[in-house]
Design a protein around this motif. Structure first.
Motif, short mmCIF file in Angstrom:
data_model
loop_
_atom_site.label_atom_id
_atom_site.label_comp_id
_atom_site.label_asym_id
_atom_site.label_seq_id
_atom_site.Cartn_x
_atom_site.Cartn_y
_atom_site.Cartn_z
N ARG A 121 0.84 -1.19 0.00
CA ARG A 121 0.00 0.00 0.00
C ARG A 121 0.89 1.25 0.00
NH1 ARG A 121 -5.64 0.60 2.66
NH2 ARG A 121 -6.07 2.81 2.33
N VAL A 122 0.53 2.20 -0.82
CA VAL A 122 1.29 3.44 -0.91
C VAL A 122 0.81 4.40 0.17
CG1 VAL A 122 1.89 5.41 -2.36
CG2 VAL A 122 1.59 3.14 -3.39
N GLY A 123 1.76 5.03 0.86
CA GLY A 123 1.39 6.00 1.88
C GLY A 123 1.61 5.46 3.28
N ALA A 124 2.07 6.33 4.16
CA ALA A 124 2.35 5.94 5.54
C ALA A 124 1.07 5.97 6.38
CB ALA A 124 3.38 6.89 6.15
N THR A 125 1.06 5.16 7.41
CA THR A 125 -0.05 5.13 8.36
C THR A 125 0.25 6.12 9.48
OG1 THR A 125 -0.43 2.80 7.88
CG2 THR A 125 -1.43 3.68 9.88
N PRO A 126 -0.69 7.01 9.81
CA PRO A 126 -0.42 8.00 10.85
C PRO A 126 -0.37 7.36 12.23
CG PRO A 126 -2.71 8.14 10.15
CD PRO A 126 -2.03 7.17 9.22
N GLY A 127 0.37 8.00 13.13
CA GLY A 127 0.46 7.52 14.51
C GLY A 127 1.85 7.70 15.06
N SER A 128 1.95 8.11 16.32
CA SER A 128 3.26 8.37 16.93
C SER A 128 3.90 7.13 17.52
CB SER A 128 3.12 9.43 18.02
OG SER A 128 2.18 9.01 19.02
N SER A 129 3.13 6.05 17.70
CA SER A 129 3.66 4.81 18.26
C SER A 129 3.30 3.65 17.34
CB SER A 129 3.09 4.56 19.65
OG SER A 129 1.70 4.29 19.59
N ALA A 130 4.04 2.54 17.49
CA ALA A 130 3.74 1.36 16.68
C ALA A 130 2.33 0.86 16.93
CB ALA A 130 4.76 0.26 16.99
N ARG A 131 1.91 0.85 18.20
CA ARG A 131 0.56 0.37 18.51
C ARG A 131 -0.50 1.30 17.93
NH1 ARG A 131 -0.91 -1.28 24.59
NH2 ARG A 131 1.10 -2.30 24.24
N GLY A 132 -0.25 2.61 18.01
CA GLY A 132 -1.20 3.56 17.44
C GLY A 132 -1.34 3.37 15.94
N LEU A 164 -3.21 -8.26 7.42
CA LEU A 164 -1.99 -8.60 8.16
C LEU A 164 -0.77 -7.92 7.54
CD1 LEU A 164 -0.78 -10.22 10.48
CD2 LEU A 164 -0.64 -12.21 8.96
N ASP A 165 -0.71 -7.89 6.22
CA ASP A 165 0.42 -7.27 5.53
C ASP A 165 0.48 -5.77 5.85
OD1 ASP A 165 2.46 -7.61 3.16
OD2 ASP A 165 1.31 -5.80 2.70
N GLU A 166 -0.65 -5.08 5.79
CA GLU A 166 -0.66 -3.65 6.06
C GLU A 166 -0.40 -3.36 7.54
OE1 GLU A 166 -4.07 -1.61 4.47
OE2 GLU A 166 -3.89 -2.61 2.53
N ALA A 167 -0.82 -4.25 8.42
CA ALA A 167 -0.55 -4.07 9.85
C ALA A 167 0.94 -4.11 10.13
CB ALA A 167 -1.28 -5.13 10.66
N VAL A 168 1.64 -5.06 9.49
CA VAL A 168 3.09 -5.14 9.68
C VAL A 168 3.77 -3.91 9.10
CG1 VAL A 168 5.17 -6.41 9.02
CG2 VAL A 168 3.15 -7.64 9.84
N ASP A 169 3.31 -3.45 7.93
CA ASP A 169 3.88 -2.23 7.35
C ASP A 169 3.64 -1.03 8.27
OD1 ASP A 169 5.07 -3.26 5.14
OD2 ASP A 169 3.54 -2.63 3.72
N ALA A 170 2.49 -1.00 8.94
CA ALA A 170 2.20 0.12 9.83
C ALA A 170 3.18 0.17 10.99
CB ALA A 170 0.77 0.00 10.36
N VAL A 171 3.61 -1.00 11.45
CA VAL A 171 4.56 -1.06 12.57
C VAL A 171 5.99 -0.89 12.08
CG1 VAL A 171 5.49 -2.54 14.39
CG2 VAL A 171 3.02 -2.48 13.98
N ALA A 172 6.34 -1.58 11.00
CA ALA A 172 7.73 -1.61 10.53
C ALA A 172 8.08 -0.51 9.55
CB ALA A 172 8.02 -2.96 9.89
N GLY A 173 7.06 0.06 8.90
CA GLY A 173 7.34 1.03 7.86
C GLY A 173 7.54 0.36 6.52
N PRO A 174 7.51 1.11 5.44
CA PRO A 174 7.67 0.52 4.11
C PRO A 174 9.09 0.00 3.91
CG PRO A 174 7.71 2.92 3.99
CD PRO A 174 7.37 2.58 5.40
N GLY A 175 9.21 -0.92 2.99
CA GLY A 175 10.52 -1.49 2.69
C GLY A 175 10.40 -2.66 1.74
N PRO A 176 11.47 -3.42 1.54
CA PRO A 176 11.42 -4.58 0.65
C PRO A 176 10.34 -5.57 1.08
CG PRO A 176 13.68 -4.07 1.33
CD PRO A 176 12.79 -3.23 2.16
#
Length: 394
Positions: free
Chosen positions: A138-149, A181-193
């Motif tokens: 998914r293109v674009g970052a997920t907002p939130g100041s913490s991984a859980r947020g 599940l894929d987008e949830a991991v990206d939300a915590v880890a950030g985009p990447g390979p």
């Protein structure tokens, strides 16, 4: 004269006093068993303010030999309940003989080599196709100041986008779960390979490649814990029409305030104290009655997930010694929360990473419960018993 129905129930249900005596625990521990789905409970027909507890479950947890009348199923047959919906049917996981099984496969053995994607496919019953093959970043970052947020924000976004009134076939729902599940991991880890889920988290946390297997093991072992409150919340939301993301969000909300998270938080504080003050902190904590992370009411013989995870990690000597002494002092095994914290400290992960590992791993299982409820579950028709003031009395 005792009726036939009362005689039938007597062999299956007992009062609180007898339940506490047979288990050898305090009342709050009994309530923890009930809240986590380890012991079935029902109102006493003679006094609805009191509860009765399933003898079969108490026998299983206490390890005592079944007496005549004690033998029964996890829950009583539907005809012995007071109404429909007392029983929840699940094909996702079960704990038996001190072990945890995902769809019949030992979780500890799976953790030796399986990825979270492998376990998700198993729990989602996706044997003939790989739903992750249909996932695109998914293109674009997920907002939130913490991984859980960010995790909760990603699920809320998917719950809104996936809201759909018409039914979808199981294959489409599994692809939906994979995207969640894929987008949830990206939300915590950030985009990447587009690596495996555990590799993406390990990369974000700067874990050395040789240690990434610990992240993988933790995620696999965290995937489910049987029919506890988060699983029930996910199933209830799914039965009410929520999408897989919405149902999983309900389950994670229940998990975020659960005894598992509380235990993990307290264990984390204790581990920090041990690392700062050396292993003698364990003895001082035990003497003060605040030693956390040892003994789980849901696993009286020790949590097999904790054992499997700790067996794979080489702990620093101060923490290893403290854990040995903690076990000797309490006579209880480390909890899964403490095992997650120990791994997080060993890998020098961010402060809340142990809880993040638990939530991300558990997300796969909550999606499985949502999917199972939608495709195979019987309708949930729980009955609310009102015990408040008489209507119009005020």
């Amino acid at each position: 004269m005792q009726s036939a129905g009362t005689a039938s129930q007597a062999g299956r249900w007992i009062g609180r006093g007898e339940a506490l005596a047979r288990l050898g625990v305090k009342a709050q521990t009994l309530y923890a068993y009930v809240s986590r789905g380890r012991i079935a409970a029902r109102p006493d027909p003679e006094d609805p303010r009191r509860s009765l507890y399933a003898v079969a479950d108490i026998v299983r947890l206490s390890g005592e030999e079944p007496a005549d009348g004690d033998i029964g199923q996890w829950l009583p047959p539907p005809e012995e309940t007071e109404g429909p919906g007392f029983e929840l049917r699940s094909s996702v996981s079960i704990s038996a003989q001190g072990r945890l099984f995902y769809r019949g496969m030992d979780a500890g053995q799976l953790a030796e080599a399986a990825t979270l994607e492998d376990v998700a496919r198993l729990m989602w019953d996706a044997r003939s196709a790989n739903p992750f093959a249909e996932v695109r970043p998914r293109v674009g970052a997920t907002p939130g100041s913490s991984a859980r947020g960010r995790l909760f924000a990603a699920l809320a976004r998917r719950a809104d986008e996936d809201a759909e009134l018409k039914p979808r076939p199981p294959e489409a729902l599994r692809i939906e779960c994979a995207r969640v599940l894929d987008e949830a991991v990206d939300a915590v880890a950030g985009p990447g390979p587009r690596l495996f889920l555990h590799q993406r988290l390990a990369r974000a946390w700067k874990v050395q490649e040789r240690d990434a297997h610990l992240v993988r093991r933790a995620l696999v072992l965290a995937a489910d814990a049987g029919l506890d409150a988060p699983a029930v919340a996910a199933r209830a939301a799914s039965d009410g029409g929520a999408s897989p993301a919405g149902a999983a969000l309900a389950g994670l909300a229940a998990l975020s305030g659960s005894p598992d998270i509380i235990d993990l938080s307290r264990a984390s504080a204790w581990v920090v104290a041990v690392r700062r003050q050396a292993a003698d902190a364990a003895r001082r904590a035990h003497e003060a009655g605040v030693l956390s992370g040892f003994g789980d009411p849901a696993w009286p013989r020790g949590d097999p997930r904790a054992a499997a995870l700790l067996a794979a990690v080489d702990l620093p000597e101060d923490l290893a010694r403290a854990m040995r002494e903690g076990r000797e002092m309490t006579g209880r095994a480390p909890t899964f929360g403490l095992a997650l914290v120990a791994v997080a400290r060993r890998l020098e992960l961010p402060r809340d990473a142990a809880a993040d590992l638990l939530m991300i791993g558990r997300l796969a299982g909550l999606l499985a419960h949502a999917l199972d409820q939608t495709t195979n579950g019987s309708p949930i028709r729980a009955r609310l018993r009102y015990v408040g003031p008489e209507p119009g009395a005020n």
